[in-house]
Motif scaffolding. Sequence first.
Motif, PDB file in Angstrom:
ATOM      1  N   LYS A  45      34.710  15.911  11.202  1.00 40.34           N
ATOM      2  CA  LYS A  45      33.444  15.543  11.110  1.00 40.34           C
ATOM      3  C   LYS A  45      32.955  14.741  12.248  1.00 40.34           C
ATOM      4  CE  LYS A  45      33.744  15.590   5.875  1.00 40.34           C
ATOM      5  NZ  LYS A  45      33.804  14.461   4.693  1.00 40.34           N
ATOM      6  N   GLY A  46      31.602  14.564  12.451  1.00 43.77           N
ATOM      7  CA  GLY A  46      31.087  13.688  13.400  1.00 43.77           C
ATOM      8  C   GLY A  46      30.317  14.399  14.486  1.00 43.77           C
ATOM      9  N   ASP A  47      29.307  13.867  14.925  1.00 45.41           N
ATOM     10  CA  ASP A  47      28.281  14.460  15.968  1.00 45.41           C
ATOM     11  C   ASP A  47      28.981  13.687  17.406  1.00 45.41           C
ATOM     12  OD1 ASP A  47      26.517  15.753  17.501  1.00 45.41           O
ATOM     13  OD2 ASP A  47      24.923  14.467  16.867  1.00 45.41           O
ATOM     14  N   ILE A  48      29.857  14.462  18.122  1.00 45.08           N
ATOM     15  CA  ILE A  48      30.572  13.833  19.076  1.00 45.08           C
ATOM     16  C   ILE A  48      30.365  14.513  20.473  1.00 45.08           C
ATOM     17  CG2 ILE A  48      33.148  13.409  19.587  1.00 45.08           C
ATOM     18  CD1 ILE A  48      32.571  11.738  17.195  1.00 45.08           C
ATOM     19  N   ASN A  49      30.367  13.382  21.466  1.00 43.37           N
ATOM     20  CA  ASN A  49      30.689  13.926  22.799  1.00 43.37           C
ATOM     21  C   ASN A  49      31.891  13.727  23.273  1.00 43.37           C
ATOM     22  OD1 ASN A  49      28.240  14.922  23.503  1.00 43.37           O
ATOM     23  ND2 ASN A  49      27.586  13.194  24.787  1.00 43.37           N
ATOM     24  N   LEU A  50      32.841  14.706  23.646  1.00 38.88           N
ATOM     25  CA  LEU A  50      34.466  14.542  24.180  1.00 38.88           C
ATOM     26  C   LEU A  50      34.218  14.749  25.634  1.00 38.88           C
ATOM     27  CD1 LEU A  50      37.303  14.350  23.230  1.00 38.88           C
ATOM     28  CD2 LEU A  50      37.292  16.643  23.353  1.00 38.88           C
ATOM     29  N   LEU A  51      34.594  13.683  26.240  1.00 40.20           N
ATOM     30  CA  LEU A  51      34.779  13.365  27.803  1.00 40.20           C
ATOM     31  C   LEU A  51      36.295  13.821  27.994  1.00 40.20           C
ATOM     32  CD1 LEU A  51      32.416  11.524  26.681  1.00 40.20           C
ATOM     33  CD2 LEU A  51      32.474  10.621  29.212  1.00 40.20           C
ATOM     34  N   VAL A  52      36.617  14.311  29.196  1.00 44.39           N
ATOM     35  CA  VAL A  52      37.840  14.557  29.652  1.00 44.39           C
ATOM     36  C   VAL A  52      37.867  14.593  31.190  1.00 44.39           C
ATOM     37  CG1 VAL A  52      40.050  16.089  29.793  1.00 44.39           C
ATOM     38  CG2 VAL A  52      38.738  15.960  27.619  1.00 44.39           C
ATOM     39  N   GLU A  53      38.197  13.640  31.735  1.00 45.82           N
ATOM     40  CA  GLU A  53      38.089  13.739  33.327  1.00 45.82           C
ATOM     41  C   GLU A  53      36.571  13.899  33.688  1.00 45.82           C
ATOM     42  OE1 GLU A  53      40.147  12.935  35.714  1.00 45.82           O
ATOM     43  OE2 GLU A  53      41.714  12.483  34.402  1.00 45.82           O
ATOM     44  N   HIS A  54      36.252  14.874  34.511  1.00 46.71           N
ATOM     45  CA  HIS A  54      34.975  14.838  35.038  1.00 46.71           C
ATOM     46  C   HIS A  54      33.918  15.740  34.032  1.00 46.71           C
ATOM     47  CE1 HIS A  54      37.015  18.382  36.696  1.00 46.71           C
ATOM     48  NE2 HIS A  54      36.002  19.183  36.472  1.00 46.71           N
ATOM     49  N   SER A  55      34.462  16.341  32.827  1.00 50.65           N
ATOM     50  CA  SER A  55      33.994  17.027  32.079  1.00 50.65           C
ATOM     51  C   SER A  55      33.404  16.396  30.791  1.00 50.65           C
ATOM     52  CB  SER A  55      34.643  18.351  31.567  1.00 50.65           C
ATOM     53  OG  SER A  55      35.013  19.076  32.853  1.00 50.65           O
ATOM     54  N   CYS A  56      32.264  16.934  30.004  1.00 52.30           N
ATOM     55  CA  CYS A  56      31.942  16.428  28.836  1.00 52.30           C
ATOM     56  C   CYS A  56      31.371  17.611  28.054  1.00 52.30           C
ATOM     57  CB  CYS A  56      30.922  15.271  29.030  1.00 52.30           C
ATOM     58  SG  CYS A  56      30.034  14.655  27.527  1.00 52.30           S
ATOM     59  N   TRP A  57      31.849  17.546  26.723  1.00 51.95           N
ATOM     60  CA  TRP A  57      31.372  18.572  25.672  1.00 51.95           C
ATOM     61  C   TRP A  57      30.770  17.803  24.602  1.00 51.95           C
ATOM     62  CZ3 TRP A  57      36.467  18.558  27.969  1.00 51.95           C
ATOM     63  CH2 TRP A  57      36.478  19.831  29.011  1.00 51.95           C
ATOM     64  N   HIS A  58      29.636  18.564  24.080  1.00 52.51           N
ATOM     65  CA  HIS A  58      28.920  17.986  22.597  1.00 52.51           C
ATOM     66  C   HIS A  58      29.662  18.722  21.521  1.00 52.51           C
ATOM     67  CE1 HIS A  58      25.372  17.939  19.898  1.00 52.51           C
ATOM     68  NE2 HIS A  58      26.356  16.853  19.597  1.00 52.51           N
ATOM     69  N   ILE A  59      30.529  18.207  20.808  1.00 50.67           N
ATOM     70  CA  ILE A  59      31.297  19.059  19.952  1.00 50.67           C
ATOM     71  C   ILE A  59      30.978  18.533  18.404  1.00 50.67           C
ATOM     72  CG2 ILE A  59      32.932  19.265  21.505  1.00 50.67           C
ATOM     73  CD1 ILE A  59      34.580  17.003  20.134  1.00 50.67           C
ATOM     74  N   LYS A  60      31.309  19.406  17.417  1.00 53.65           N
ATOM     75  CA  LYS A  60      31.136  19.315  15.937  1.00 53.65           C
ATOM     76  C   LYS A  60      32.551  19.867  15.436  1.00 53.65           C
ATOM     77  CE  LYS A  60      26.197  18.722  15.715  1.00 53.65           C
ATOM     78  NZ  LYS A  60      24.899  19.178  15.267  1.00 53.65           N
ATOM     79  N   ARG A  61      32.500  19.890  14.036  1.00 53.84           N
ATOM     80  CA  ARG A  61      33.487  20.426  13.371  1.00 53.84           C
ATOM     81  C   ARG A  61      34.216  21.748  13.868  1.00 53.84           C
ATOM     82  NH1 ARG A  61      35.710  19.854   8.240  1.00 53.84           N
ATOM     83  NH2 ARG A  61      36.478  21.739   7.310  1.00 53.84           N
ATOM     84  N   GLY A  62      35.420  21.791  13.992  1.00 56.87           N
ATOM     85  CA  GLY A  62      36.041  22.954  14.518  1.00 56.87           C
ATOM     86  C   GLY A  62      36.370  22.758  16.032  1.00 56.87           C
ATOM     87  N   ALA A  63      36.137  21.832  16.774  1.00 55.25           N
ATOM     88  CA  ALA A  63      36.428  21.743  18.044  1.00 55.25           C
ATOM     89  C   ALA A  63      38.028  21.442  18.046  1.00 55.25           C
ATOM     90  CB  ALA A  63      35.679  20.511  18.887  1.00 55.25           C
ATOM     91  N   LEU A  64      38.659  22.048  18.796  1.00 55.31           N
ATOM     92  CA  LEU A  64      40.008  22.150  19.130  1.00 55.31           C
ATOM     93  C   LEU A  64      40.392  21.772  20.630  1.00 55.31           C
ATOM     94  CD1 LEU A  64      42.774  22.318  17.836  1.00 55.31           C
ATOM     95  CD2 LEU A  64      42.768  24.740  18.395  1.00 55.31           C
ATOM     96  N   ALA A  65      40.849  20.577  20.925  1.00 56.83           N
ATOM     97  CA  ALA A  65      40.957  20.301  22.463  1.00 56.83           C
ATOM     98  C   ALA A  65      42.557  19.895  22.574  1.00 56.83           C
ATOM     99  CB  ALA A  65      40.178  18.964  22.827  1.00 56.83           C
ATOM    100  N   VAL A  66      42.915  20.132  24.081  1.00 61.24           N
ATOM    101  CA  VAL A  66      44.149  19.627  24.484  1.00 61.24           C
ATOM    102  C   VAL A  66      43.889  18.893  25.592  1.00 61.24           C
ATOM    103  CG1 VAL A  66      45.310  21.757  23.493  1.00 61.24           C
ATOM    104  CG2 VAL A  66      44.645  22.096  25.606  1.00 61.24           C
ATOM    105  N   MET A  67      44.593  17.842  25.729  1.00 57.45           N
ATOM    106  CA  MET A  67      44.734  17.008  27.135  1.00 57.45           C
ATOM    107  C   MET A  67      46.339  16.845  27.400  1.00 57.45           C
ATOM    108  SD  MET A  67      42.005  16.444  25.297  1.00 57.45           S
ATOM    109  CE  MET A  67      42.300  15.103  23.999  1.00 57.45           C
TER     110      MET A  67
END
Length: 281
Positions: A45-67
């Motif tokens: 849940k949430g209206d999120i910007n996910l930043l990883v290094e030089h990248s940014c993604w606007h994400i919502k439910r179901g976003a699956l990330a690896v770092m």
Amino acid sequence: MEKQNNVLYEYNEIKENILLEHRVGEHYHATFHKHNGYEIYLLLKGDINLLVEHSCWHIKRGALAVMNPTEYHLAVSLDGGLYERYTLNISSDFLRSLSTTKTNFISFFNKRAPGENNIVTIPEEDIQTLLGLFDSFKKALNDEAFCSDILANAYCMQVLYFVCNKFIKAENIPINIMPPLITQTIQYINDNISHYFTLTDIENELSYNKDYISKQFKQYTGISLKSYILEKKIALAQSLLAQGQSVTDACYNTGFKDYANFIRTFKKYTGQTPGKSRISH
């Protein structure tokens, strides 16, 4: 996040081999940070910007990330509303122990360029499958019964199998929306991290005032530009020391001009001297 001697540390140490967390709350706030292990992140849940290094993604439910351990990342709540996510952190040694010659999990997490291909979006059916695995996994981790650790390891393998295959077969990939100035700043730092450079050098390279760059960087990432540069240099120094380089070589191969300053900075950001870090590896 840790605070010692009025210094804010953006290095979040994971002390367990496995750390599975379910977080629910409002007005979530964090800073650009990294861990000493590998992370799997699922947004519920949430209206999120996910930043990883030089990248940014606007994400919502179901976003699956690896770092991986080298990648700074930050989840920013855009509306201050309800935020819910699962994170699974796995230590490098434990993830390596789960790997085989055919299935190298370390390679899977590390083969990407920093801040590239970190995220996919999965459908509701897959969300429910992963939530079921997380639930069983957490119960096994908290169980003290005989063989519960073996069961937990088995669930960990199932999660890794599920996640790896979602990335290998990925079709729904969000678009990177990081502002070009931040991307270019981080790219310059990554390209020159083994050399000595100043904020003036970044200013000259990008043709923007260094104070403006610093302000934009802090506003977008939550960490000061100077701290980010030092964190990246110390992370490189740790890697060089682990590979067997001397403290002196690690100092100059990370762009420090002053040996004493390198020692002080390394201890400030890691809690130990470079010599002790080298011995521990």
